[in-house]
Scaffold this motif. Sequence first.
Motif, PDB file in Angstrom:
ATOM      1  N   PHE A  27      -4.239 -20.618   9.601  1.00 24.42           N
ATOM      2  CA  PHE A  27      -3.163 -20.167   8.708  1.00 24.42           C
ATOM      3  C   PHE A  27      -3.044 -18.645   8.688  1.00 24.42           C
ATOM      4  O   PHE A  27      -4.035 -17.923   8.755  1.00 24.42           O
ATOM      5  CB  PHE A  27      -3.399 -20.693   7.292  1.00 24.42           C
ATOM      6  N   ALA A  28      -1.787 -18.194   8.557  1.00 22.61           N
ATOM      7  CA  ALA A  28      -1.527 -16.771   8.316  1.00 22.61           C
ATOM      8  C   ALA A  28      -0.906 -16.564   6.937  1.00 22.61           C
ATOM      9  O   ALA A  28      -0.779 -15.434   6.479  1.00 22.61           O
ATOM     10  CB  ALA A  28      -0.613 -16.191   9.390  1.00 22.61           C
ATOM     11  N   GLY A  29      -0.485 -17.671   6.294  1.00 28.58           N
ATOM     12  CA  GLY A  29      -0.086 -17.590   4.895  1.00 28.58           C
ATOM     13  C   GLY A  29       1.388 -17.723   4.579  1.00 28.58           C
ATOM     14  O   GLY A  29       1.753 -17.963   3.434  1.00 28.58           O
ATOM     15  N   GLY A  30       2.263 -17.544   5.562  1.00 28.00           N
ATOM     16  CA  GLY A  30       3.694 -17.527   5.284  1.00 28.00           C
ATOM     17  C   GLY A  30       4.308 -18.909   5.111  1.00 28.00           C
ATOM     18  O   GLY A  30       3.722 -19.924   5.480  1.00 28.00           O
ATOM     19  N   HIS A  31       5.514 -18.924   4.559  1.00 26.81           N
ATOM     20  CA  HIS A  31       6.280 -20.160   4.375  1.00 26.81           C
ATOM     21  C   HIS A  31       7.738 -19.925   4.771  1.00 26.81           C
ATOM     22  O   HIS A  31       8.232 -18.801   4.748  1.00 26.81           O
ATOM     23  CB  HIS A  31       6.253 -20.602   2.906  1.00 26.81           C
ATOM     24  N   ASN A  32       8.426 -21.012   5.096  1.00 30.81           N
ATOM     25  CA  ASN A  32       9.877 -21.004   5.367  1.00 30.81           C
ATOM     26  C   ASN A  32      10.255 -20.033   6.483  1.00 30.81           C
ATOM     27  O   ASN A  32      11.223 -19.269   6.378  1.00 30.81           O
ATOM     28  CB  ASN A  32      10.670 -20.648   4.100  1.00 30.81           C
ATOM     29  N   GLY A  56       9.614 -11.978   8.820  1.00 35.69           N
ATOM     30  CA  GLY A  56       8.768 -11.591   9.949  1.00 35.69           C
ATOM     31  C   GLY A  56       7.297 -11.839   9.711  1.00 35.69           C
ATOM     32  O   GLY A  56       6.449 -11.354  10.463  1.00 35.69           O
ATOM     33  N   ALA A  57       6.964 -12.616   8.650  1.00 36.87           N
ATOM     34  CA  ALA A  57       5.563 -12.999   8.458  1.00 36.87           C
ATOM     35  C   ALA A  57       5.075 -13.808   9.644  1.00 36.87           C
ATOM     36  O   ALA A  57       3.877 -13.842   9.930  1.00 36.87           O
ATOM     37  CB  ALA A  57       5.415 -13.801   7.168  1.00 36.87           C
ATOM     38  N   ASP A  58       5.978 -14.444  10.335  1.00 38.62           N
ATOM     39  CA  ASP A  58       5.715 -15.139  11.596  1.00 38.62           C
ATOM     40  C   ASP A  58       6.026 -14.163  12.733  1.00 38.62           C
ATOM     41  O   ASP A  58       7.165 -14.084  13.162  1.00 38.62           O
ATOM     42  CB  ASP A  58       6.580 -16.388  11.674  1.00 38.62           C
ATOM     43  N   ASP A  59       5.051 -13.392  13.257  1.00 35.85           N
ATOM     44  CA  ASP A  59       3.657 -13.533  12.952  1.00 35.85           C
ATOM     45  C   ASP A  59       3.043 -12.172  12.648  1.00 35.85           C
ATOM     46  O   ASP A  59       1.926 -11.876  13.024  1.00 35.85           O
ATOM     47  CB  ASP A  59       2.957 -14.187  14.134  1.00 35.85           C
ATOM     48  N   LYS A  60       3.817 -11.333  11.949  1.00 35.57           N
ATOM     49  CA  LYS A  60       3.275 -10.027  11.592  1.00 35.57           C
ATOM     50  C   LYS A  60       2.245 -10.132  10.475  1.00 35.57           C
ATOM     51  O   LYS A  60       1.439  -9.211  10.287  1.00 35.57           O
ATOM     52  CB  LYS A  60       4.411  -9.072  11.247  1.00 35.57           C
ATOM     53  N   ALA A  61       2.258 -11.263   9.769  1.00 31.73           N
ATOM     54  CA  ALA A  61       1.155 -11.521   8.838  1.00 31.73           C
ATOM     55  C   ALA A  61      -0.134 -11.678   9.627  1.00 31.73           C
ATOM     56  O   ALA A  61      -1.172 -11.115   9.269  1.00 31.73           O
ATOM     57  CB  ALA A  61       1.437 -12.773   8.015  1.00 31.73           C
ATOM     58  N   GLY A  62      -0.080 -12.439  10.721  1.00 29.77           N
ATOM     59  CA  GLY A  62      -1.260 -12.637  11.557  1.00 29.77           C
ATOM     60  C   GLY A  62      -1.779 -11.338  12.145  1.00 29.77           C
ATOM     61  O   GLY A  62      -2.992 -11.085  12.172  1.00 29.77           O
ATOM     62  N   ILE A  63      -0.880 -10.501  12.608  1.00 31.94           N
ATOM     63  CA  ILE A  63      -1.286  -9.207  13.170  1.00 31.94           C
ATOM     64  C   ILE A  63      -1.962  -8.349  12.097  1.00 31.94           C
ATOM     65  O   ILE A  63      -3.023  -7.759  12.318  1.00 31.94           O
ATOM     66  CB  ILE A  63      -0.061  -8.478  13.753  1.00 31.94           C
ATOM     67  N   THR A  64      -1.335  -8.289  10.924  1.00 34.65           N
ATOM     68  CA  THR A  64      -1.892  -7.521   9.816  1.00 34.65           C
ATOM     69  C   THR A  64      -3.301  -8.003   9.477  1.00 34.65           C
ATOM     70  O   THR A  64      -4.232  -7.200   9.278  1.00 34.65           O
ATOM     71  CB  THR A  64      -0.986  -7.644   8.582  1.00 34.65           C
ATOM     72  N   GLU A  65      -3.463  -9.319   9.409  1.00 34.63           N
ATOM     73  CA  GLU A  65      -4.750  -9.898   9.036  1.00 34.63           C
ATOM     74  C   GLU A  65      -5.838  -9.594  10.060  1.00 34.63           C
ATOM     75  O   GLU A  65      -6.980  -9.275   9.699  1.00 34.63           O
ATOM     76  CB  GLU A  65      -4.577 -11.411   8.863  1.00 34.63           C
ATOM     77  N   PRO A 113       2.544 -15.140   0.308  1.00 39.19           N
ATOM     78  CA  PRO A 113       1.708 -14.667  -0.793  1.00 39.19           C
ATOM     79  C   PRO A 113       0.660 -13.683  -0.262  1.00 39.19           C
ATOM     80  O   PRO A 113      -0.018 -13.960   0.739  1.00 39.19           O
ATOM     81  CB  PRO A 113       1.039 -15.943  -1.316  1.00 39.19           C
ATOM     82  N   VAL A 114       0.508 -12.566  -0.935  1.00 44.00           N
ATOM     83  CA  VAL A 114      -0.442 -11.554  -0.491  1.00 44.00           C
ATOM     84  C   VAL A 114      -1.865 -12.106  -0.540  1.00 44.00           C
ATOM     85  O   VAL A 114      -2.690 -11.842   0.347  1.00 44.00           O
ATOM     86  CB  VAL A 114      -0.319 -10.285  -1.359  1.00 44.00           C
ATOM     87  N   GLU A 115      -2.157 -12.910  -1.557  1.00 41.54           N
ATOM     88  CA  GLU A 115      -3.495 -13.480  -1.683  1.00 41.54           C
ATOM     89  C   GLU A 115      -3.826 -14.384  -0.496  1.00 41.54           C
ATOM     90  O   GLU A 115      -4.993 -14.485  -0.091  1.00 41.54           O
ATOM     91  CB  GLU A 115      -3.612 -14.265  -2.995  1.00 41.54           C
ATOM     92  N   SER A 116      -2.820 -15.056   0.061  1.00 35.34           N
ATOM     93  CA  SER A 116      -3.048 -15.902   1.237  1.00 35.34           C
ATOM     94  C   SER A 116      -3.414 -15.061   2.443  1.00 35.34           C
ATOM     95  O   SER A 116      -4.290 -15.429   3.236  1.00 35.34           O
ATOM     96  CB  SER A 116      -1.802 -16.733   1.538  1.00 35.34           C
ATOM     97  N   MET A 117      -2.749 -13.912   2.592  1.00 40.26           N
ATOM     98  CA  MET A 117      -3.075 -13.018   3.690  1.00 40.26           C
ATOM     99  C   MET A 117      -4.496 -12.487   3.549  1.00 40.26           C
ATOM    100  O   MET A 117      -5.237 -12.392   4.529  1.00 40.26           O
ATOM    101  CB  MET A 117      -2.067 -11.866   3.745  1.00 40.26           C
ATOM    102  N   GLN A 118      -4.887 -12.162   2.319  1.00 41.31           N
ATOM    103  CA  GLN A 118      -6.236 -11.666   2.094  1.00 41.31           C
ATOM    104  C   GLN A 118      -7.276 -12.729   2.437  1.00 41.31           C
ATOM    105  O   GLN A 118      -8.320 -12.437   3.026  1.00 41.31           O
ATOM    106  CB  GLN A 118      -6.398 -11.224   0.634  1.00 41.31           C
ATOM    107  N   LYS A 119      -6.977 -13.986   2.096  1.00 39.02           N
ATOM    108  CA  LYS A 119      -7.900 -15.073   2.428  1.00 39.02           C
ATOM    109  C   LYS A 119      -8.007 -15.242   3.943  1.00 39.02           C
ATOM    110  O   LYS A 119      -9.083 -15.560   4.471  1.00 39.02           O
ATOM    111  CB  LYS A 119      -7.443 -16.368   1.765  1.00 39.02           C
ATOM    112  N   ALA A 120      -6.898 -15.040   4.653  1.00 36.35           N
ATOM    113  CA  ALA A 120      -6.937 -15.132   6.116  1.00 36.35           C
ATOM    114  C   ALA A 120      -7.835 -14.046   6.701  1.00 36.35           C
ATOM    115  O   ALA A 120      -8.581 -14.287   7.656  1.00 36.35           O
ATOM    116  CB  ALA A 120      -5.531 -15.026   6.694  1.00 36.35           C
ATOM    117  N   VAL A 121      -7.762 -12.854   6.131  1.00 35.28           N
ATOM    118  CA  VAL A 121      -8.660 -11.768   6.551  1.00 35.28           C
ATOM    119  C   VAL A 121     -10.112 -12.198   6.364  1.00 35.28           C
ATOM    120  O   VAL A 121     -10.957 -12.021   7.259  1.00 35.28           O
ATOM    121  CB  VAL A 121      -8.379 -10.478   5.738  1.00 35.28           C
TER     122      VAL A 121
END
Length: 409
Positions: free
Chosen positions: A373-378, A139-148, A387-395
């Motif tokens: 980018f939001a950071g997720g793969h696959n 669900g990083a697509d796109d809850k990573a984006g929402i989180t960021e 990767p958590v570091e990718s999410m932090q960079k998106a922030v």
Amino acid sequence: MQHLIDRFIRYVKIDTQSDPESDTTPSTKKQWDLAHKLVLDLMEIGMQEVTIDDHAYIMATLPANTDEDIPVIGFISHFDTTPDYSGTNINPRIIEDYDGRDIVLDRKSDMILSPDYFDDLLMYKGQTLITTDGTTLLGADDKAGITEIIEAMSYLIQHPEIKHGKIRVAFTPDEEIGRGAHKFDVEKFGAEWAYTMDGSQVGELEYENFNAAGLKVTFTGKSVHPGYAKDKMVNAVLMANKFLSLLPQNEVPEKTEGREGFFHIYKVDAQVESACMEGIIRDHDKDGFEARKGLIHQIAGDFNRKYGSEVVKVEIKDQYFNMREKVEPVMHIVDIAEQAMRELDIEPIIKPIRGGTDGSQLSYMGLPCPNIFAGGHNFHGPYEYVPVESMQKAVEVIVKICELTAKRK
């Protein structure tokens, strides 16, 4: 980063799978579960003008903290997950200090996330990964984006020394079934431009996407006793097979990349009397897109001349178009995002999206909207990870875009 991890895990644990067979918005009632939580979370961090409409579209405002005349910008993500794979009972796993080896997601089914197959994993040695347990998508697509987006807004609220203009955020349902922007109120949103946080690896910055259409071809056959069928039977199964053979064999998803378009037939139901073939048509080039649709009609016309009028019927419905046409006239919005990344020592990866985003539709609705980018793969399966570091960079990119927009005025 722990706060970011905790927020992301809370969100992905809420099932928000959308349903293409539904005619409601949102397409599933369970999307409301996260939608209502997001409203509360936006209020909790101090966002203003937080609203949710009858279709679960959420909008909120971070007011300007300067009197300068600065364009209103926005950030957008979707909260539904794809119907392609289960999003029920998601149990994320946290892999700290990833060592570059295979990750066993589920021993029972021998589900392994391996860099031998997914070589992108090797980019994240030493980082913290969030994966699935092998039984669901993540669900990083796109809850990573929402989180960021929420984490970035919270950071700006806590750091008023960073000057910015008015910022609007929005979270939408049903993006995964192509309806994320269908009922988006661009006028109410009130931004001059926006960014969707819906890309993949660090550095992705996209303002081109496919022109897209859905395809349905039906074949009407004639069933006759096979012992007496000569010159009488019309076999719809064979017609469908022949039709498929006339499409370019190398112009399929598994053999194309970059800006190369394709035909993708994903479903065929066939009997002698009738057959139905469903698929999609994709091409970044508008002329190439029209040529692909034209080829389908040409083949159907040839069949009807051979087998009889109306034996083959074609339905092609345009779904979305390449947003490049709408973004290029305002390329400064891409330039700002690129500058933000470079100032954060992130190498921009500017490439076309081999798919679509809410941003493509929003751009044609009057809201130019590149994708970041939001950071997720696959995405869309059990091998999904972020990767958590990718999410932090998106922030950090979101914050920097807000800061740079204020400086450019």
